[in-house]
Design a protein around this motif. Structure first.
Motif, PDB file in Angstrom:
ATOM      1  N   ARG A 170      -9.786   5.935  -7.067  1.00 39.56           N
ATOM      2  CA  ARG A 170      -8.830   5.634  -5.995  1.00 39.56           C
ATOM      3  C   ARG A 170      -9.540   5.450  -4.664  1.00 39.56           C
ATOM      4  O   ARG A 170      -9.032   4.781  -3.761  1.00 39.56           O
ATOM      5  CB  ARG A 170      -7.761   6.735  -5.906  1.00 39.56           C
ATOM      6  CG  ARG A 170      -6.640   6.388  -4.943  1.00 39.56           C
ATOM      7  CD  ARG A 170      -5.458   7.351  -5.014  1.00 39.56           C
ATOM      8  NE  ARG A 170      -4.397   6.897  -4.132  1.00 39.56           N
ATOM      9  CZ  ARG A 170      -3.117   7.216  -4.256  1.00 39.56           C
ATOM     10  NH1 ARG A 170      -2.725   8.023  -5.215  1.00 39.56           N
ATOM     11  NH2 ARG A 170      -2.218   6.768  -3.409  1.00 39.56           N
ATOM     12  N   ASP A 228       0.800  -1.225   0.000  1.00 38.06           N
ATOM     13  CA  ASP A 228       0.000   0.000   0.000  1.00 38.06           C
ATOM     14  C   ASP A 228       0.832   1.276   0.000  1.00 38.06           C
ATOM     15  O   ASP A 228       0.988   1.938  -1.012  1.00 38.06           O
ATOM     16  CB  ASP A 228      -0.975  -0.014   1.189  1.00 38.06           C
ATOM     17  CG  ASP A 228      -1.953   1.138   1.118  1.00 38.06           C
ATOM     18  OD1 ASP A 228      -2.275   1.563   0.001  1.00 38.06           O
ATOM     19  OD2 ASP A 228      -2.390   1.632   2.178  1.00 38.06           O
ATOM     20  N   LEU A 252      -9.881   2.222  -2.705  1.00 39.33           N
ATOM     21  CA  LEU A 252      -8.820   1.727  -1.808  1.00 39.33           C
ATOM     22  C   LEU A 252      -9.130   2.047  -0.345  1.00 39.33           C
ATOM     23  O   LEU A 252      -8.418   1.605   0.555  1.00 39.33           O
ATOM     24  CB  LEU A 252      -7.461   2.309  -2.211  1.00 39.33           C
ATOM     25  CG  LEU A 252      -6.979   1.923  -3.617  1.00 39.33           C
ATOM     26  CD1 LEU A 252      -5.704   2.664  -3.976  1.00 39.33           C
ATOM     27  CD2 LEU A 252      -6.733   0.412  -3.700  1.00 39.33           C
ATOM     28  N   ASN A 253     -10.184   2.836  -0.133  1.00 40.25           N
ATOM     29  CA  ASN A 253     -10.564   3.172   1.248  1.00 40.25           C
ATOM     30  C   ASN A 253     -11.572   2.189   1.829  1.00 40.25           C
ATOM     31  O   ASN A 253     -12.212   2.481   2.842  1.00 40.25           O
ATOM     32  CB  ASN A 253     -11.154   4.585   1.300  1.00 40.25           C
ATOM     33  CG  ASN A 253     -10.123   5.617   0.912  1.00 40.25           C
ATOM     34  OD1 ASN A 253      -8.936   5.431   1.162  1.00 40.25           O
ATOM     35  ND2 ASN A 253     -10.566   6.685   0.269  1.00 40.25           N
ATOM     36  N   LYS A 270       1.331   8.823  -2.049  1.00 40.20           N
ATOM     37  CA  LYS A 270       0.826   9.588  -0.900  1.00 40.20           C
ATOM     38  C   LYS A 270       1.948   9.724   0.124  1.00 40.20           C
ATOM     39  O   LYS A 270       2.562   8.719   0.511  1.00 40.20           O
ATOM     40  CB  LYS A 270      -0.380   8.897  -0.264  1.00 40.20           C
ATOM     41  CG  LYS A 270      -1.660   9.097  -1.049  1.00 40.20           C
ATOM     42  CD  LYS A 270      -2.867   8.575  -0.273  1.00 40.20           C
ATOM     43  CE  LYS A 270      -4.142   8.797  -1.071  1.00 40.20           C
ATOM     44  NZ  LYS A 270      -5.323   8.193  -0.415  1.00 40.20           N
ATOM     45  N   LYS A 307      -3.310  -1.905  -7.304  1.00 40.54           N
ATOM     46  CA  LYS A 307      -3.214  -0.514  -6.851  1.00 40.54           C
ATOM     47  C   LYS A 307      -2.971   0.387  -8.052  1.00 40.54           C
ATOM     48  O   LYS A 307      -3.574   1.458  -8.175  1.00 40.54           O
ATOM     49  CB  LYS A 307      -2.113  -0.347  -5.796  1.00 40.54           C
ATOM     50  CG  LYS A 307      -2.043   1.096  -5.298  1.00 40.54           C
ATOM     51  CD  LYS A 307      -1.624   1.268  -3.890  1.00 40.54           C
ATOM     52  CE  LYS A 307      -1.847   2.729  -3.467  1.00 40.54           C
ATOM     53  NZ  LYS A 307      -1.408   3.033  -2.136  1.00 40.54           N
TER      54      LYS A 307
HETATM   55  N1  GLY Z   1      -3.797   3.959   0.974  1.00 39.91           N
HETATM   56  C1  GLY Z   1      -4.771   4.231   0.013  1.00 39.91           C
HETATM   57  C2  GLY Z   1      -4.263   4.992  -1.158  1.00 39.91           C
HETATM   58  O1  GLY Z   1      -3.086   4.980  -1.452  1.00 39.91           O
HETATM   59  O2  GLY Z   1      -5.033   5.643  -1.801  1.00 39.91           O
END
Ligand code: GLY
Length: 355
Positions: free
Chosen positions: A238, A140, A241-242, A146, A224
């Protein structure tokens, strides 16, 4: 025993590769030469990880012709602070790192987030290499750009989107993780399977600790990529992913961060799975199968707080947009939908998801 090295291309702008395999720490210098050469590398790592792998990584870099320095900080979430960030940036400046040099994050999520943010700010951006050493960071936080540190008013509130130039994931390092830290990574890994890969879910049901996890990691990283490639800034796809993360962030915050992220995500996914079942929109007995897999890794299936307390904490989530927040509703293994709700509806959703 030899293993394949998976190369997963991340097709963001800029694009980069994630290498997943075994024995990659020893080869990291040679691997990094494919994206940079003849420059200085500032290794950023916490004291626990540096003690385990600092020497190996330094030797590999120097054998490949890089000059190295190290910035080693105390391990733990408390280091994800603005004070630590400024100290690191000052160190980059004092050591004379230039725009052609590299910052290398060697560690878990705290290290990747801290070093990534410093790399994005120093000289308006120097190249970043991520070498994740936890399963959670591998599947992740090291991928997708991020970066952040925490503020007194909340987690990850000061950050940027900044893609690395290369991610090197050596699955051998997971062997030294404590069981609960490995389980944190399993929670995020299960998340990907629930999102869109029933076959991966099956592979995870068959997986035992000590087995080769590199194929599972590579599959998660590929997924991802698919979620972020058209939505780096997290306004659309995106957000999938939450899954489980709105109740999870509320659990982490309410616990004063004594409940770890992966453990909170496991409980959060279960809350959403049971809520979907109660609403009659998900496949029958889906939460039972999900719970059985999470329980195998000693992950919690419930929040230690009431729906009311969770809803209150979630109302202040940074993912809130005006008076609404987008939840991810799991309908079956491999099938989820985005589900925007008004902040005022959160308590009833969490209530439905409580056993
Ligand atoms: N951890 C979720 C993202 O990278 O969006």
């Amino acid at each position: 025993m030899t293993h394949d090295v998976y190369t997963v291309p991340i097709r963001t702008e800029p694009a980069y590769d994630v290498l997943v395999g075994h024995g990659l720490l020893e080869e990291c210098g040679m691997r990094i030469r494919a994206v940079a050469s003849d420059c200085r590398v500032m290794i950023v790592s916490d004291d626990a990880v540096y003690a385990l792998y600092g020497e190996k990584v330094t030797r590999s870099l120097e054998d490949a012709g890089f000059r190295t320095d190290a910035y080693v900080f105390p391990h733990g979430e408390a280091s994800k602070s603005t004070e630590r960030l400024i100290d690191l940036i000052n160190t980059l400046a004092e050591s004379g790192l230039t725009r052609t040099d590299l910052v290398l994050a060697l560690g878990g999520g705290v290290t990747g987030d801290l070093a990534g943010l410093a790399a994005s700010l120093y000289l308006r951006g120097v190249r970043l290499i991520q070498i994740p050493t936890t399963l959670l960071a591998a599947v992740d936080s090291s991928v997708g750009g991020k970066t952040a540190v925490n503020l007194p008013s909340g987690k990850n509130l000061c950050g940027s989107f900044y893609q690395p130039s290369l991610v090197i994931c050596d699955c051998d390092v997971f062997g030294t993780l404590a069981d609960s830290v490995f389980s944190d990574g399993m929670a995020e890994t299960v998340k990907y399977a629930v999102l869109k890969d029933p076959a991966l879910f099956g592979a995870m049901e068959a997986f035992e600790r000590g087995g080769d996890i590199s194929g599972i990691v590579a599959a998660c990283v590929q997924m991802k990529n698919d979620y972020i490639v058209h939505d780096v800034q997290d306004h659309g796809e995106r957000q999938f992913l939450n899954l489980g993360h709105t109740p999870a962030h509320a659990i982490e915050k309410t616990s004063g961060f004594t409940v770890s992220h992966g453990h909170a995500v496991a409980a959060g996914m279960m809350i959403m799975a049971r809520a979907a079942e109660k609403m009659g929109i998900s496949e029958e007995r889906f939460s039972e199968r999900l719970g059985a897999l999470l329980a195998r890794w000693d992950l919690p299936l419930d929040a230690p707080y009431s729906a009311q307390v969770l809803a209150q904490a979630a109302g202040a989530d940074k993912k809130r947009r005006g008076s609404s927040i987008t939840l991810v509703m799991p309908l079956a293994i491999g099938h989820c939908v985005l589900y925007p709700v008004q902040i005022g509806q959160l308590e009833s959703v969490f209530e439905a998801g409580t056993r």
